[in-house]
Design a protein around this motif. Structure first.
Motif, PDB file in Angstrom:
ATOM      1  N   GLY A 102      -6.368  -8.476  -9.685  1.00 46.16           N
ATOM      2  CA  GLY A 102      -6.877  -9.005  -8.429  1.00 46.16           C
ATOM      3  C   GLY A 102      -5.891  -8.822  -7.278  1.00 46.16           C
ATOM      4  O   GLY A 102      -6.253  -8.392  -6.187  1.00 46.16           O
ATOM      5  N   ARG A 103      -4.650  -9.121  -7.542  1.00 45.37           N
ATOM      6  CA  ARG A 103      -3.643  -8.961  -6.495  1.00 45.37           C
ATOM      7  C   ARG A 103      -3.532  -7.510  -6.057  1.00 45.37           C
ATOM      8  O   ARG A 103      -3.351  -7.213  -4.881  1.00 45.37           O
ATOM      9  N   LEU A 104      -3.619  -6.642  -7.036  1.00 51.91           N
ATOM     10  CA  LEU A 104      -3.499  -5.220  -6.738  1.00 51.91           C
ATOM     11  C   LEU A 104      -4.589  -4.782  -5.769  1.00 51.91           C
ATOM     12  O   LEU A 104      -4.336  -4.107  -4.759  1.00 51.91           O
ATOM     13  N   VAL A 105      -5.796  -5.216  -6.065  1.00 50.39           N
ATOM     14  CA  VAL A 105      -6.914  -4.848  -5.203  1.00 50.39           C
ATOM     15  C   VAL A 105      -6.734  -5.465  -3.825  1.00 50.39           C
ATOM     16  O   VAL A 105      -6.960  -4.811  -2.799  1.00 50.39           O
ATOM     17  N   ALA A 106      -6.319  -6.719  -3.800  1.00 50.19           N
ATOM     18  CA  ALA A 106      -6.112  -7.373  -2.514  1.00 50.19           C
ATOM     19  C   ALA A 106      -5.131  -6.589  -1.653  1.00 50.19           C
ATOM     20  O   ALA A 106      -5.336  -6.377  -0.460  1.00 50.19           O
ATOM     21  N   ARG A 107      -4.064  -6.122  -2.270  1.00 51.65           N
ATOM     22  CA  ARG A 107      -3.084  -5.322  -1.526  1.00 51.65           C
ATOM     23  C   ARG A 107      -3.684  -4.018  -1.038  1.00 51.65           C
ATOM     24  O   ARG A 107      -3.446  -3.593   0.092  1.00 51.65           O
ATOM     25  N   GLU A 108      -4.441  -3.412  -1.898  1.00 51.08           N
ATOM     26  CA  GLU A 108      -5.031  -2.138  -1.511  1.00 51.08           C
ATOM     27  C   GLU A 108      -5.957  -2.321  -0.310  1.00 51.08           C
ATOM     28  O   GLU A 108      -6.034  -1.465   0.569  1.00 51.08           O
ATOM     29  N   LEU A 109      -6.628  -3.460  -0.268  1.00 49.23           N
ATOM     30  CA  LEU A 109      -7.508  -3.708   0.871  1.00 49.23           C
ATOM     31  C   LEU A 109      -6.705  -3.960   2.142  1.00 49.23           C
ATOM     32  O   LEU A 109      -7.075  -3.522   3.224  1.00 49.23           O
ATOM     33  N   ALA A 110      -5.603  -4.656   2.005  1.00 49.69           N
ATOM     34  CA  ALA A 110      -4.806  -4.959   3.187  1.00 49.69           C
ATOM     35  C   ALA A 110      -4.071  -3.733   3.689  1.00 49.69           C
ATOM     36  O   ALA A 110      -3.753  -3.623   4.869  1.00 49.69           O
ATOM     37  N   ASP A 111      -3.843  -2.806   2.811  1.00 48.02           N
ATOM     38  CA  ASP A 111      -3.066  -1.623   3.182  1.00 48.02           C
ATOM     39  C   ASP A 111      -3.599  -0.430   2.407  1.00 48.02           C
ATOM     40  O   ASP A 111      -2.993   0.018   1.443  1.00 48.02           O
ATOM     41  N   ARG A 162      -9.984 -15.323  -3.824  1.00 47.29           N
ATOM     42  CA  ARG A 162      -8.867 -14.454  -4.210  1.00 47.29           C
ATOM     43  C   ARG A 162      -7.993 -14.161  -2.983  1.00 47.29           C
ATOM     44  O   ARG A 162      -6.777 -14.268  -3.004  1.00 47.29           O
ATOM     45  N   HIS A 163      -8.669 -13.790  -1.943  1.00 51.27           N
ATOM     46  CA  HIS A 163      -8.007 -13.338  -0.729  1.00 51.27           C
ATOM     47  C   HIS A 163      -7.138 -14.440  -0.114  1.00 51.27           C
ATOM     48  O   HIS A 163      -5.991 -14.208   0.285  1.00 51.27           O
ATOM     49  N   ALA A 164      -7.705 -15.627  -0.054  1.00 44.92           N
ATOM     50  CA  ALA A 164      -7.014 -16.710   0.651  1.00 44.92           C
ATOM     51  C   ALA A 164      -6.099 -17.499  -0.272  1.00 44.92           C
ATOM     52  O   ALA A 164      -5.445 -18.448   0.154  1.00 44.92           O
TER      53      ALA A 164
ATOM     54  N   GLY B 102      -5.043  -9.183  13.775  1.00 44.22           N
ATOM     55  CA  GLY B 102      -5.849  -9.374  12.578  1.00 44.22           C
ATOM     56  C   GLY B 102      -5.252  -8.656  11.378  1.00 44.22           C
ATOM     57  O   GLY B 102      -5.127  -9.217  10.288  1.00 44.22           O
ATOM     58  N   ARG B 103      -4.844  -7.436  11.612  1.00 42.19           N
ATOM     59  CA  ARG B 103      -4.245  -6.670  10.514  1.00 42.19           C
ATOM     60  C   ARG B 103      -2.985  -7.342   9.997  1.00 42.19           C
ATOM     61  O   ARG B 103      -2.705  -7.356   8.807  1.00 42.19           O
ATOM     62  N   LEU B 104      -2.237  -7.873  10.936  1.00 38.68           N
ATOM     63  CA  LEU B 104      -0.977  -8.515  10.567  1.00 38.68           C
ATOM     64  C   LEU B 104      -1.231  -9.691   9.636  1.00 38.68           C
ATOM     65  O   LEU B 104      -0.582  -9.849   8.589  1.00 38.68           O
ATOM     66  N   VAL B 105      -2.193 -10.504   9.997  1.00 37.49           N
ATOM     67  CA  VAL B 105      -2.527 -11.663   9.164  1.00 37.49           C
ATOM     68  C   VAL B 105      -3.054 -11.211   7.810  1.00 37.49           C
ATOM     69  O   VAL B 105      -2.665 -11.747   6.767  1.00 37.49           O
ATOM     70  N   ALA B 106      -3.899 -10.194   7.847  1.00 38.14           N
ATOM     71  CA  ALA B 106      -4.438  -9.689   6.584  1.00 38.14           C
ATOM     72  C   ALA B 106      -3.306  -9.288   5.644  1.00 38.14           C
ATOM     73  O   ALA B 106      -3.305  -9.596   4.452  1.00 38.14           O
TER      74      ALA B 106
END
Lengths: 203, 203, 203, 203
Positions: A102-111, A162-164, B102-106
DNA sequence: AATGAATGAGCCTTCATTCAT
DNA sequence: GATGAATGAAGGCTCATTCAT
């Protein structure tokens, strides 16, 4: 299940954990290899580069998440399907056992990396389309755009926890929205979604 | 307001953009200083370290986002309040003009730094509590835990469109859920939330 | 002359020696920095990359060789000019004091880098054209192509003793064609060249 | 002769090309094995080390160059002998068909390895002594040291066009001193050498 | 108040070599 | 006779940080 697998498999597993914990840039090939009990050069030998290992790791994570918590959309009853989908999503993203996925995916979404395109097409689009079809069965009157808003309303709520998570942990403690809350969260999300759709008032 | 401000202010602005674009690790002190037209040593001179600059940048981003799109919870009418809150959230997270915030917070959510604690307390908790109070006014019958699930249901849907943007862009094109969709998204989210609460069927 | 010059200058000197001794690939940034008494990162700081340092070193070598043993083509007497040119060439390529410069050039010829283009234009072409003009003064009857063959005949013999040095050392010992032979070699090369041109029989 | 030879022979051929193109350090065992269609471990298996393969390759190159363009010194007529020798040298060093052999030798001269000792003794000394004997037949009056200067004058001019090729290509284009110029170069070198010796004015 | 020079730690990658099969 | 997996050593480069000025 825990016998000494091949170096490649061990690298993949170790990479998942390290990438999830530190991010692509933060993760070092060194630490991945150490955790995998492999030589420093093993990553380049087996995958060619850190980048390529990451790509493979992401694929692997989605693949094994899907295998572990498959989302089926072939049942008869829409409400039941919704509940089943929500739980499957929450577990996939949330479950502690493989929580690094889950964390991996979250990171991929953020970056997003170049690997996201493929993963989005292969693993995420089917999910969206599955929910979309579900909504269509419940509300054939909606036009596709409106339907999609409902779809994202559902998925969005699942993903949120997951995200928050980092914020929720900090504000309410790590227990408040931990794994054991999955059933409660799932029930709330599913039933309020169904209510939104006008399908039922009480499960 | 746009005259040649001091080095410190220029650094803060430049850092925001670079951190948002590249992440904390990906951003280099060099590129921030170049963009700010400052000396390589300026970051350490003015802020002490890259880490400290980041902390300051995050604060700065939240502060200016709040100034720009304040969320007020003091109106009379709950439905109107909900709509106003949702739009304010979406604009905050989404609006292109200052979209780097927004990106920064994400990024911070995907990869929390020590700065998150403070930001969560100062800026996010009030938000959550505001919505919570709103829900309480609409449904005084709910116990605090149940109330909170509704709260997160609302916030989660708002945040989703920022969070999932990279995937949505890739699957449906950058126009499909762009800035100009904010009113439509907001209306859907707000009205379906109100429906969930049992408040109204039609605004 | 040997006071502590700037880091940049020391790097250039050290690089010349190491590149000459080990070649571009064989030379390590580490060893260059150590020899220069500089930090490992100094090369990248001052020159940007190993490649760029090499380029600069090559320029530097030619420049200082020219300064040290300038080849003048403005005298009256052709035979004297030829002798002077030959000695200047031999010393430039051969002289022990800065002998690494000769080796460096030899390496560059055996394995040209992108830097050769510039060096050829800036430093070698003028040399060739100088000799060419000399030949023309002695033998105005020759067409340009034939003239050039004479030019290369002269330059080729000078260069040979640098080029073949490793073999000559191995076959006849390092003394046989050492620096102290320069006058004898020069006299032979110059006078046989003049004879070829039909200019004189005996100096 | 062109049937699928053994791995060892294919390695030797591939190594020649790669070493010539990239130098000893620049060549990788991997690229040699790939070009030879052999396993990565084949070099160490067949030759023990990269170093040993190089040694063998150098021997092989000289051997086959000699076989291809033998230099005979047993004729009657000195001028004819000189011409024949010059052409043989030029072709050996210059000819495009096996041009990697020339490059290989050029590299070895610029950066001698331990293999040079043997090659110099076995292949180069006979050459020098052959020319030396030739000079002696033409000019029995010269003492050995003077004789040798003539010898190197001849060899030097031949070698020059191989040695300086990179510069000549860059300054005058690759056609100016290409393979098809060999007869013209040879005639100039031979006849001017003979003139130097006082042997003839016109062939 | 600000800067140019310099540094030390660390990272990804390459490569020749080894070894069990 | 030959190979695929694995390794240890080393190399070039990046970067945040320091310090004298």
């Amino acid at each position: 299940m825990d016998e000494p697998r091949g170096t490649r498999a061990r690298l993949l597993e170790a990479a998942g954990e390290v990438f999830a914990a530190e991010g692509f840039r933060g993760a070092t090939v060194r630490s991945i290899c150490e955790r995998a009990g492999a030589n420093l050069a093993a990553v380049n030998y087996h995958f060619g580069s850190k980048q390529a290992l990451y790509r493979e790791t992401l694929r692997h994570a989605f693949e094994s998440a899907r295998r572990r918590h498959p989302a089926r959309f072939d049942g008869e009853d829409v409400p039941e399907q919704v509940r089943s989908f929500v739980l499957s999503m929450l577990r996939r993203l949330y479950s502690v056992g493989r929580s690094w996925q889950g964390r991996l995916v979250a990171r991929e979404l953020a970056d997003p990396s170049e690997a996201l395109q493929e993963v989005a097409e292969t693993h995420i689009r089917p999910l969206i389309e599955g929910v979309d079809a579900l909504v269509e069965r419940a509300r054939p009157d909606l036009d596709p755009d409106a339907r999609r808003l409902y779809t994202f309303g559902l998925i969005g709520q699942c993903v949120f926890f997951r995200h928050a998570r980092p914020v929720l942990d900090r504000l309410f403690g790590p227990e408040a929205f931990g794994e054991e809350q999955i059933p409660a969260l799932g029930e709330h999300i599913a039933s309020s979604f169904l209510k939104t759709l006008g399908l039922e008032v009480r499960a």
